[in-house]
Scaffold this motif. Structure first.
Motif, PDB file in Angstrom:
ATOM      1  N   UNK A 136       0.836  -1.203   0.000  1.00 49.52           N
ATOM      2  CA  UNK A 136       0.000   0.000   0.000  1.00 49.52           C
ATOM      3  C   UNK A 136       0.875   1.258   0.000  1.00 49.52           C
ATOM      4  N   UNK A 138       0.615   4.144   1.404  1.00 51.28           N
ATOM      5  CA  UNK A 138       0.838   4.931   2.615  1.00 51.28           C
ATOM      6  C   UNK A 138       1.579   4.146   3.690  1.00 51.28           C
ATOM      7  N   UNK A 139       2.156   3.012   3.307  1.00 52.64           N
ATOM      8  CA  UNK A 139       3.023   2.299   4.262  1.00 52.64           C
ATOM      9  C   UNK A 139       4.273   3.135   4.480  1.00 52.64           C
ATOM     10  N   UNK A 140       4.692   3.215   5.734  1.00 53.22           N
ATOM     11  CA  UNK A 140       5.915   3.953   6.052  1.00 53.22           C
ATOM     12  C   UNK A 140       6.980   2.987   6.542  1.00 53.22           C
ATOM     13  N   UNK A 176      -3.054  -6.321   5.952  1.00 51.33           N
ATOM     14  CA  UNK A 176      -3.400  -4.902   5.905  1.00 51.33           C
ATOM     15  C   UNK A 176      -2.386  -4.126   5.068  1.00 51.33           C
ATOM     16  N   UNK A 180      -4.294  -2.635   1.644  1.00 53.61           N
ATOM     17  CA  UNK A 180      -4.857  -1.412   2.195  1.00 53.61           C
ATOM     18  C   UNK A 180      -5.521  -0.527   1.154  1.00 53.61           C
ATOM     19  N   UNK A 181      -6.663  -0.013   1.511  1.00 57.86           N
ATOM     20  CA  UNK A 181      -7.332   0.931   0.623  1.00 57.86           C
ATOM     21  C   UNK A 181      -7.801   2.145   1.414  1.00 57.86           C
ATOM     22  N   UNK A 182      -8.038   1.953   2.718  1.00 55.92           N
ATOM     23  CA  UNK A 182      -8.542   3.054   3.547  1.00 55.92           C
ATOM     24  C   UNK A 182      -7.433   4.029   3.931  1.00 55.92           C
ATOM     25  N   UNK A 184      -5.214   5.771   6.590  1.00 54.85           N
ATOM     26  CA  UNK A 184      -4.693   5.459   7.914  1.00 54.85           C
ATOM     27  C   UNK A 184      -4.319   6.738   8.641  1.00 54.85           C
ATOM     28  N   UNK A 185      -4.240   6.665   9.980  1.00 56.53           N
ATOM     29  CA  UNK A 185      -3.601   7.776  10.709  1.00 56.53           C
ATOM     30  C   UNK A 185      -2.175   7.918  10.200  1.00 56.53           C
ATOM     31  N   UNK A 187       1.800   8.079   9.598  1.00 51.23           N
ATOM     32  CA  UNK A 187       2.879   7.258  10.151  1.00 51.23           C
ATOM     33  C   UNK A 187       3.629   8.025  11.228  1.00 51.23           C
TER      34      UNK A 187
ATOM     35  N   UNK B 168      -2.221   4.090  14.873  1.00 48.47           N
ATOM     36  CA  UNK B 168      -1.899   3.528  13.555  1.00 48.47           C
ATOM     37  C   UNK B 168      -1.969   1.995  13.573  1.00 48.47           C
ATOM     38  N   UNK B 171      -5.513   0.969  13.571  1.00 41.99           N
ATOM     39  CA  UNK B 171      -6.132   1.184  12.261  1.00 41.99           C
ATOM     40  C   UNK B 171      -5.755   0.060  11.295  1.00 41.99           C
ATOM     41  N   UNK B 172      -4.481  -0.296  11.276  1.00 39.42           N
ATOM     42  CA  UNK B 172      -4.054  -1.416  10.433  1.00 39.42           C
ATOM     43  C   UNK B 172      -4.849  -2.678  10.776  1.00 39.42           C
ATOM     44  N   UNK B 175      -8.572  -2.653   9.899  1.00 36.74           N
ATOM     45  CA  UNK B 175      -8.774  -2.810   8.467  1.00 36.74           C
ATOM     46  C   UNK B 175      -8.673  -4.274   8.071  1.00 36.74           C
ATOM     47  N   UNK B 176      -7.748  -4.961   8.724  1.00 35.07           N
ATOM     48  CA  UNK B 176      -7.589  -6.376   8.441  1.00 35.07           C
ATOM     49  C   UNK B 176      -8.793  -7.175   8.945  1.00 35.07           C
TER      50      UNK B 176
END
Lengths: 197, 197
Positions: A136, A138-140, A176, A180-182, A184-185, A187, B168, B171-172, B175-176
């Motif tokens: 995804x 927005x993964x950090x 996730x 991921x599509x939503x 997230x808060x 990172x 965070x 949230x992850x 979502x899962x």
DNA sequence: CCTCAAGCGGACGGGGGTCTCCACTTAGCA
DNA sequence: TGCTAAGTGGAGACCCCCGTCCGCTTGAGG
């Protein structure tokens, strides 16, 4: 070094690894000495402080860790590489109650150049995994630390339960990370140094 | 009880909550006494053991916890209820370094009837959430404990970082829980009692 | 204001941790 | 086999924690 001394030293290391894995780093030096069949003084002659013993005992696993990361960086499939890093390191954490604590404690000491190099490698891996479309956007990279710290919380559980729990937790998280599509808060720039306060 | 004594008692409780939140339960009794401006004896006269003080200090938060669960059970949307339970309890954990430890420690003591009732309620909530189609079918109620233990691992971080990280992480995970399609490793019958060994 | 029980705080006992000192033992070589 | 330096283990110094004891202080009613 005399033969008996060398043998004692080796036995201490084996026993220390066992006890640290079972009960964590708070196991007393005296307990290690007793189980190794030596006196405390012997133990302290070979390892001037408890920290020395801990580092020596976990050196092998740190190397494994580094190897896991290196392999991942070389994997042509960046998503598989990322997945494998997370799975393997989390498994190490879950199997060995002392590993997480030793890892955290050693972090400031690790030669920072090697540390930074590894970290930059990981950042690149994350970017490649995103480009490949499996990770995804927005993964950090800091999420790696997040996973490690959260997974470290499981080490308070008995060994077998910890392993099974860790596997399930990691599976949830990886799913996730992948699909991921939503939103997230944001990172968190989460360095392991923060753990120490 | 004399007026000054009552005042001292109250101040001790306030200080204890502060220090437990900041530094966890391992903060020494003497430190609490000092910061509250009283002697250790005074502290021990009001709270016969450290455990007593801990329980008293966290009683309010335990009540909040129970309330959160009750509200969730009453929510007509079971998925929102479930989500809210996880979010709120994890936030409590992240804000207060001592909360997790106190919660774990108090677990065996909590009247088991109330405990079981709450647990059965949660199991029912999970079932309703699955029936509503918002929760993946292979979610296990034991996964709540998994989330709590993992999220508890974050409490080693400094407060603000812990809160952001927890948000965070949760949230992850949520979502899962919601969108799951892959096969997970089997759930672990993970009771909090296991944490104590 | 005086009295005294309730309240107070610091010194201390007990336990458990890390690490040191020192008199004794033993490996290994001639 | 005898010498010696390397090796050894247990006692104990030191520190930090929980919880107690005891002589001094103080709130508050008569």
């Amino acid at each position: 070094m005399r033969a008996d001394a060398r043998e004692n030293r080796a036995r201490v290391l084996v026993v220390a690894r066992e006890l640290f894995a079972e009960r964590g780093l708070e196991v007393p030096m005296a307990a290690i000495a007793r189980r190794a069949g030596v006196g405390v003084a012997t133990l302290y002659r070979r390892f001037p402080t408890k920290e020395t013993l801990v580092m020596e005992a976990f050196a092998e696993q740190f190397a494994v860790c580094q190897g896991v990361m290196d392999d991942a960086l070389k994997d042509p499939d960046p998503w598989r590489g990322l997945r494998t890093v997370i799975e393997k390191v989390c498994l190490l954490q879950a199997c060995d109650r002392g590993f997480t604590a030793a890892f955290m404690a050693s972090f400031p000491d690790l030669h920072s150049e090697a540390r930074d190099r590894t970290w930059l490698g990981f950042v690149a891996l994350v970017q490649r995994a995103k480009d490949s479309g499996h990770l995804r956007a927005d993964f950090s990279p800091h999420d790696l630390t997040l996973v490690l710290v959260a997974n470290g919380g499981l080490s308070s559980l008995p060994a077998e339960v910890a392993v099974a729990s860790s596997r399930r937790l990691v599976a949830y998280l990886l799913e996730s990370f992948r699909t991921g599509t939503d939103v997230l808060p944001p990172p968190v720039p989460l360095s392991l140094d923060l753990v120490l306060g």
